[in-house]
Design an enzyme around this catalytic site. Structure first.
Site, short mmCIF file in Angstrom:
data_model
loop_
_atom_site.label_atom_id
_atom_site.label_comp_id
_atom_site.label_asym_id
_atom_site.label_seq_id
_atom_site.Cartn_x
_atom_site.Cartn_y
_atom_site.Cartn_z
N LYS A 284 -19.14 -14.63 5.84
CA LYS A 284 -20.52 -14.18 6.00
C LYS A 284 -21.18 -13.77 4.70
CE LYS A 284 -19.97 -12.51 10.76
NZ LYS A 284 -20.12 -11.35 11.66
N GLY B 98 -13.39 -3.72 1.25
CA GLY B 98 -14.73 -3.16 1.47
C GLY B 98 -15.09 -2.11 0.44
N ARG C 231 0.82 -1.21 0.00
CA ARG C 231 0.00 0.00 0.00
C ARG C 231 0.85 1.27 0.00
NH1 ARG C 231 -5.31 -1.20 3.84
NH2 ARG C 231 -6.26 -2.72 2.42
N GLY D 130 -8.38 -7.23 0.47
CA GLY D 130 -8.63 -8.02 1.67
C GLY D 130 -7.91 -9.35 1.69
#
Length: 374
Positions: free
Chosen positions: A180, A352, A43, A329
């Site tokens: 999830k 996200g 990053r 992620g």
């Protein structure tokens, strides 16, 4: 949709001369740490094209980022010192402010904190794609007060991800994993409008199994999402789309021993990965695609016993001739672990944020940059 100003537009706002201008660059230096050491500086390196473009034109660059979750108060564990040292090696002379989230005004989008951020600043650049789905002070505040633009990283992310959403190449396949279904419900519904098929792996497959009436043993699932999964399966079928679920599972039996199952798990069994048959079938779907988006591992890849499914999908992403995008992620972490991160077309810096952009077609950070928002 109003276009978002680029670095060239920012330069034009200063009559083509950035020399001596102090530019605040919101970066995403939220790097992984282990015992205080940076595990992966991806990053930081990803921000260099924007930083170098500005410094080459004589601007003084001040970077700002969050790191971890310090909960609005100074915490030595989340100090920017380690990041600052690495940035100094990669971009000497570039300043890095202390962790933005040491001040509660960052997440609270406080006008007072925004004023502090832009004090003495001539212009602002948002290059923090991974934080642009948050309406935080450093993301949405500065564009209201000073000439602003998106950096090269943010620009690339938007072009690639909106290209998936608005100009897909078919067959277009989405590969979704993780724990999830609730975390990805919105993006699944959005993707069903554009993809030809969706591959489901990870623990979220067990909620789909439950919706099909299959026994799942003690595997992780979301009871309150079973009806939603049943609706998604029916909706996909009515649209002529395919949701690919695993036909076999790798995990542990009731005694805790490593075991292979079909798609029906006995009492006490726990699934931790897709099985080899499913991994092969998913590979075939990926290899036949022209465009693939992957977000979420196929299993608990951190444990070598349950890494095979994710590794196989990562290898398929590397080998297919399709245009491949990995949505940040854990998927990006898996690619790096398997040393395949240079073998896909685009690895997003925001998990996200990539999902939200695909779902909604916009982000708070992008809205704030548009001239109409000022």
């Amino acid at each position: 949709m109003t276009s978002i100003p680029t670095l060239e537009d920012l330069e034009a706002a200063f009559d083509g001369d950035l020399s001596g201008k102090r530019i605040l660059v919101r970066t995403d230096f939220n790097v992984p740490l282990d015992n205080g050491e940076i595990v992966d500086d991806f990053r930081i390196r990803a921000a260099l094209p924007t930083i170098e473009w500005l410094t080459d034109r004589g601007a003084t660059v001040v970077t700002a980022s969050h790191l971890g979750r310090p909960k609005g108060a100074p915490n030595p564990e989340f100090s920017m010192d380690r990041v600052r040292a690495r940035l100094a090696e990669l971009a000497p002379g570039v300043e890095l402010r202390e962790n933005l989230r040491f001040d509660p005004g960052e997440t609270g989008n406080s006008p007072e904190f925004v004023a502090e951020l832009i004090d003495g600043v001539d212009g602002y650049v948002n290059d923090a794609f991974g934080a642009s789905h948050r309406a935080h002070a450093s993301i949405v505040g500065p564009p209201q007060h000073v000439p602003s633009a998106m950096g090269r990283l943010l620009q690339k992310e938007v072009e690639v991800l909106l290209g998936l959403r608005n100009k897909p190449k078919h067959p277009f396949v989405a590969v979704l994993g993780g724990a999830k279904i609730s975390d990805k419900l919105g993006v699944i519904e959005a993707l069903l409008e554009t993809v030809d098929s969706i591959i489901i792996g990870g623990a979220m497959c067990f909620t789909f199994f439950a919706a099909q009436g299959k026994p799942i043993g003690n595997s992780l699932f979301e009871p309150d999402m079973v009806d939603t999964c049943a609706d998604l399966l029916a909706k996909a079928e009515s649209m002529g789309k395919t949701i690919h679920l695993p036909d076999d599972i790798t995990g542990t039996d009731a005694a805790g021993n490593f075991a292979q199952f079909g798609s029906r798990l006995g009492e006490g069994s726990i699934g931790y990965d897709i099985g080899p048959g499913s991994a092969a079938a998913f590979t075939d779907v990926i290899m036949d695609a022209r465009m693939v988006f992957w977000n979420g591992p196929m299993g608990m890849f951190e444990d070598e016993r349950f890494a095979s499914g994710t590794r196989t999908v990562a290898q398929a992403m590397a080998e297919t001739k399709a245009f491949t995008v990995v949505g940040g992620g854990d998927s990006a972490a898996a690619l790096a672990q398997f040393r395949l991160d240079d073998e896909v077309d685009h690895v997003s810096t925001g998990g996200g944020a990539s999902l939200e952009l695909l779902e909604n077609g916009d982000l708070p950070g992008l809205v704030a940059l548009r001239p109409s928002a000022s």
